[in-house]
Design a protein around this motif. Sequence first.
Motif, PDB file in Angstrom:
ATOM      1  N   HIS A  31       0.866  -1.183   0.000  1.00  0.00           N
ATOM      2  CA  HIS A  31       0.000   0.000   0.000  1.00  0.00           C
ATOM      3  C   HIS A  31       0.905   1.237   0.000  1.00  0.00           C
ATOM      4  O   HIS A  31       1.698   1.456   0.920  1.00  0.00           O
ATOM      5  CB  HIS A  31      -0.903  -0.009   1.237  1.00  0.00           C
ATOM      6  CG  HIS A  31      -1.924   1.078   1.234  1.00  0.00           C
ATOM      7  ND1 HIS A  31      -3.127   0.998   0.548  1.00  0.00           N
ATOM      8  CD2 HIS A  31      -1.933   2.292   1.831  1.00  0.00           C
ATOM      9  CE1 HIS A  31      -3.813   2.098   0.730  1.00  0.00           C
ATOM     10  NE2 HIS A  31      -3.104   2.918   1.501  1.00  0.00           N
ATOM     11  N   ASP A  33       1.003   5.292  -0.130  1.00  0.00           N
ATOM     12  CA  ASP A  33       0.223   6.506   0.120  1.00  0.00           C
ATOM     13  C   ASP A  33       0.910   7.712  -0.493  1.00  0.00           C
ATOM     14  O   ASP A  33       1.998   8.096  -0.070  1.00  0.00           O
ATOM     15  CB  ASP A  33       0.095   6.725   1.637  1.00  0.00           C
ATOM     16  CG  ASP A  33      -0.827   5.704   2.275  1.00  0.00           C
ATOM     17  OD1 ASP A  33      -1.997   5.646   1.887  1.00  0.00           O
ATOM     18  OD2 ASP A  33      -0.354   4.968   3.170  1.00  0.00           O
ATOM     19  N   HIS A  64      -2.578   4.526  -3.260  1.00  0.00           N
ATOM     20  CA  HIS A  64      -3.661   5.345  -2.711  1.00  0.00           C
ATOM     21  C   HIS A  64      -3.278   6.812  -2.897  1.00  0.00           C
ATOM     22  O   HIS A  64      -2.430   7.335  -2.185  1.00  0.00           O
ATOM     23  CB  HIS A  64      -3.809   4.977  -1.221  1.00  0.00           C
ATOM     24  CG  HIS A  64      -4.762   5.846  -0.459  1.00  0.00           C
ATOM     25  ND1 HIS A  64      -4.842   5.835   0.921  1.00  0.00           N
ATOM     26  CD2 HIS A  64      -5.693   6.765  -0.867  1.00  0.00           C
ATOM     27  CE1 HIS A  64      -5.759   6.686   1.327  1.00  0.00           C
ATOM     28  NE2 HIS A  64      -6.280   7.274   0.266  1.00  0.00           N
ATOM     29  N   MET A  66      -3.712  10.638  -2.541  1.00  0.00           N
ATOM     30  CA  MET A  66      -4.361  11.708  -1.763  1.00  0.00           C
ATOM     31  C   MET A  66      -3.857  13.014  -2.356  1.00  0.00           C
ATOM     32  O   MET A  66      -3.098  13.758  -1.732  1.00  0.00           O
ATOM     33  CB  MET A  66      -3.997  11.571  -0.278  1.00  0.00           C
ATOM     34  CG  MET A  66      -4.743  10.442   0.407  1.00  0.00           C
ATOM     35  SD  MET A  66      -3.949   9.905   1.923  1.00  0.00           S
ATOM     36  CE  MET A  66      -2.858   8.664   1.254  1.00  0.00           C
ATOM     37  N   ASP A 173      -8.714   1.161   5.438  1.00  0.00           N
ATOM     38  CA  ASP A 173      -7.431   1.849   5.605  1.00  0.00           C
ATOM     39  C   ASP A 173      -7.478   2.809   6.781  1.00  0.00           C
ATOM     40  O   ASP A 173      -8.232   3.782   6.757  1.00  0.00           O
ATOM     41  CB  ASP A 173      -7.124   2.606   4.297  1.00  0.00           C
ATOM     42  CG  ASP A 173      -5.759   3.257   4.295  1.00  0.00           C
ATOM     43  OD1 ASP A 173      -4.980   3.045   5.243  1.00  0.00           O
ATOM     44  OD2 ASP A 173      -5.467   3.990   3.319  1.00  0.00           O
TER      45      ASP A 173
END
Length: 213
Positions: A31, A33, A64, A66, A173
């Motif tokens: 994962h 970020d 992911h 953002m 998450d």
Amino acid sequence: MTLISPSMLAADFLHLEKDVEMVNQHADMFHLDIMDGTFVPNISYGFPVVEAIASIARKPLDVHLMIVHPEKYIERFARIGVSMLSFHLNATDKPAQALLHIREAGMKAGLVINPDMPVESLYPYLHLCDHIILMSVYAGFGGQKFIEDTYERIRTLKAEIDRLQLNVKIEIDGGVCPENAGKLIEAGAEILVAGSAVFKSDDPATTVSLLRG
Ligand code: DX5
Ligand code: ZN
């Protein structure tokens, strides 16, 4: 089987290879970020780190985003070899177009929502998604406390996915740990992200196996 996606935000960046190897051997995906300091009030890491991890990863990369304007970077993540690319529903005014673009680029497409956004806001896009990330903390920082409402949100979303007979995986998450993993899986979660719980534990490999429920 529940898939475990350790968040590399909590990895040891001075010994990143060791933590990548732990995921290669014991977990199911990475994962990653990506924070831009605008969509969320924090900056994580960018392409050089993702490329370095990709060069030795033997498990899929679960990115992911953002960031604002996620659609701008779809091709770039595809070229690096990312398998799953997710962005926040409120980060773009053309979410359907971005989801289609991600699939056309050969990746699995996902939408993410923060804990204060109704699960129902995802419904118009479910048929374009391979997975949904429900945040169980507010996106922006690792190490926050798990929000208990999450179980109910998973059940609501799962019921709609089943009603539509879609194959959309629910990923959770934020603040995930061995103590809440079983209940999350029981509610319908299929992918669990965990940063601090994995990398700040004495034995990350054992923690990954405990997270499987
Ligand atoms: C938060 C990130 C999470 C975070 C999870 O904005 O999306 O992936 O790294 O970290 P923990 O497991 O420590 O809550
Ligand atoms: Zn994340």
